[in-house]
Motif scaffolding. Structure first.
Motif, PDB file in Angstrom:
ATOM      1  N   ARG A 181       0.668  -1.197  -0.124  1.00 18.54           N
ATOM      2  CA  ARG A 181      -0.072  -0.035   0.095  1.00 18.54           C
ATOM      3  C   ARG A 181       0.777   1.287  -0.114  1.00 18.54           C
ATOM      4  O   ARG A 181       2.295   1.171   0.393  1.00 18.54           O
ATOM      5  N   LYS A 183       2.710   4.649   1.008  1.00 21.11           N
ATOM      6  CA  LYS A 183       3.192   5.376   2.398  1.00 21.11           C
ATOM      7  C   LYS A 183       2.982   6.726   2.444  1.00 21.11           C
ATOM      8  O   LYS A 183       2.874   7.394   1.301  1.00 21.11           O
ATOM      9  N   THR A 197      -3.351   9.549  -1.881  1.00 20.28           N
ATOM     10  CA  THR A 197      -2.303   8.611  -2.371  1.00 20.28           C
ATOM     11  C   THR A 197      -3.050   7.931  -3.608  1.00 20.28           C
ATOM     12  O   THR A 197      -4.208   8.402  -3.935  1.00 20.28           O
ATOM     13  N   ARG A 308       5.894   2.631  -1.501  1.00 25.75           N
ATOM     14  CA  ARG A 308       4.717   1.852  -0.964  1.00 25.75           C
ATOM     15  C   ARG A 308       5.303   0.791   0.036  1.00 25.75           C
ATOM     16  O   ARG A 308       6.502   0.435  -0.054  1.00 25.75           O
ATOM     17  N   ALA A 309       4.759   0.261   0.998  1.00 24.79           N
ATOM     18  CA  ALA A 309       5.081  -0.609   2.184  1.00 24.79           C
ATOM     19  C   ALA A 309       4.241  -2.016   1.759  1.00 24.79           C
ATOM     20  O   ALA A 309       3.026  -1.846   1.685  1.00 24.79           O
ATOM     21  N   GLU A 311       2.304  -5.151   2.649  1.00 25.39           N
ATOM     22  CA  GLU A 311       1.111  -5.759   3.671  1.00 25.39           C
ATOM     23  C   GLU A 311       1.785  -6.794   4.556  1.00 25.39           C
ATOM     24  O   GLU A 311       1.031  -8.030   4.493  1.00 25.39           O
TER      25      GLU A 311
END
Length: 512
Positions: A181, A183, A197, A308-309, A311
């Motif tokens: 998702r 950041k 975002t 993006r990080a 999940e």
């Protein structure tokens, strides 16, 4: 049994029952449980079911901080490739309307764009895809659970519904394909509170208006590009370089074209804070790192595209000993997508070192399903994966960048053939083609194997896809010259390319 499973929480008792039953019988509820209903997870689950496996797929979308949520299909379908390409198409049509006058079209009255009409069309199409995915899972006898999944052990998954209802599933193998998702920056006050975002931009009901896009990834440039293309005031704030990880000469051409196209750029700038004014506008304060000066301006919207990080935090991986990269939070995977814990696999964006691209996740998921079902031993090949950045001037590439080719082979071991060309479509419309360019990076010696191909111009994805097959098959420079071009096309310029960078000669195409 009560003594064996004694605990304060109901799920612990339920979990113990499943684990004990499994240990006594050796049977599982499913052959495969997939956590994640994105493109890769869906491809993996459907492939496994086709091969006779009992399969369940879990998918649950936590709403964004701004409250945006969507249906089955993951990032690509809902907040990525699909809506992005459709809004990019809206922008291309705006450019086509401007070109139309030169081609004789008489357009009466002012031409303007209506965000809500475009958004309704895009969102309705995405919803149809959500429904289609659910139908396909049902048709293939895949059990779909709209629930959050986490791991209890290497064979047990805990599923939790929105209402808090819990279900325990056991499986011979568990696959994690939860992706990532966007950041928010942690050190910018007001960023998360007031910002958007890519999880939000495609689901807005009204125009975002004057927009500041923070970041210079392909997500940032694509969003800024289509916003400019539909007539909105958009600015890209860049901390260091654009399109990190891509060929930097090509990145420069992309941003040069965007600037000429109308997108503003704030280079070497770092945001400090975002404040909401009484007017409803967002005042952004930033620092120009080259001069040290502080600046501020007001925007209708601020779009964060700063990475993006994965999940992975809510999956319970740490308790099982699944190895993560401590810096990225991604799961460390082997060539066969296995993790450090037997029977647990991961692929797609959540896998460390894997390309964050939908087609690679789809293919990797299908191949994994075949291996787990005992139908194949084929591994995913992550070399020479093509991709395209859908900016106003599209950029397609496959293979190595010029910088990476020189790092691996040395500058004397690489030959770069290049050409500046003018698309025929640009001629009558009198459009500037200064950034329409292609280069083919080859080994300098021997058969001159092609190491990379890069192209900026119309329909870059369609052009690059064809050449990707050749590169995958080990094509050489002589193969390229032996190929007959299709005239008049942009792609044919690659079959005529003959000027090397080393020669210093003008690489502008001047005729057939």
């Amino acid at each position: 049994m009560a003594a064996f499973c004694r605990g304060r929480h109901r799920w612990k008792r339920t979990n113990c029952w499943h684990v004990l039953t499994r240990n006594l019988t050796g049977k599982f509820d499913y052959d495969l449980v997939v956590i994640g209903g994105g493109s890769g997870g869906l491809a993996c689950s459907k492939e496994a079911a086709q091969l006779g496996q009992r399969v369940a797929v879990l998918d649950y979308v936590e709403p964004s901080l701004q409250g945006t949520k969507w249906g089955l299909g993951g990032t690509c379908v809902n907040v990525g490739c699909i809506p992005k390409k459709l809004m990019h198409q809206a922008a291309l049509l705006g450019t086509a309307v401007k070109d139309a006058h030169k081609y004789g079209w008489q357009l009466s009255g002012p031409v303007s764009h209506d965000w809500s009409t475009m958004a309704d069309g895009v969102q309705n199409y995405v919803r149809s895809l959500n429904w289609g995915h659910r139908v396909q899972l049902n048709d293939k006898k895949v059990k779909y659970l709209n629930m959050k999944g986490s791991l209890v052990d290497e064979h047990t998954v805990r599923a939790l519904s929105k209402a808090g209802k819990e279900t325990i599933l056991t499986a011979k193998n568990v696959v994690i394909a939860t992706g990532g998702r966007p950041k928010f920056p942690a050190n910018v006050p007001g960023a998360a509170e007031h910002g958007l975002t890519s999880d939000d931009i495609f689901w807005l009901k009204k125009s975002p208006g004057k927009t500041l896009v923070v970041g210079a990834s392909y997500v940032a440039l694509e969003c800024a590009g289509f916003l400019t293309g539909i007539g909105l005031d958009s600015t890209v704030m860049v901390r260091s370089i654009a399109l990190r990880g891509f060929d930097q000469q090509m990145a420069g051409l992309v941003t040069d074209y965007m600037r000429a196209y109308g997108t503003r750029f704030a280079w070497k700038c770092v945001p400090k804070r975002v404040d909401k004014l009484s007017s409803g506008l967002l005042q952004v304060t930033w620092t120009d790192t080259s001069s040290g000066q502080e600046h501020r301006d007001a925007y209708d919207s601020v779009l964060w595209a700063v990475g993006r990080a994965p999940e992975s935090k809510v999956l319970g991986l740490d308790k099982l000993g699944v190895q993560l990269n401590p810096e990225t939070g991604k799961i460390v995977v082997a060539a066969d997508e296995s993790t450090s814990v037997p029977n647990i696999y991961a692929f797609g964006d959540i896998g460390e070192g894997r390309p964050e691209l939908t087609p690679t996740a789809i293919k990797a998921g299908r191949l994994l399903a075949r291996r787990l079902a005992g139908h194949s031993s084929e591994l995913m090949d992550y070399d020479n994966v093509p991709t395209t950045v859908f900016t106003p001037l599209e950029y397609g590439c496959v293979g190595l960048s010029e910088q990476e080719a020189e790092r691996r082979h040395g500058s004397d071991g690489v030959e770069v053939y290049h050409a500046f060309y003018k698309p025929l479509e640009f001629t009558v419309a009198e459009r500037d083609a200064s950034q329409c360019y292609l280069k083919v990076i080859c080994e300098r010696g021997g058969a001159q194997k092609i190491l990379g191909l890069h192209f900026t111009g119309p329909n870059a994805g369609e052009v690059t896809q064809g050449f990707a097959l050749a590169v995958k098959c080990g094509a050489t420079y002589s193969h390229l010259l032996q190929t007959v071009g299709i005239h008049p096309t942009c792609a044919e310029e690659a079959t005529k390319i003959s000027i090397t960078k080393r020669s210093g000669l003008d690489a502008t195409v001047t005729g057939c």
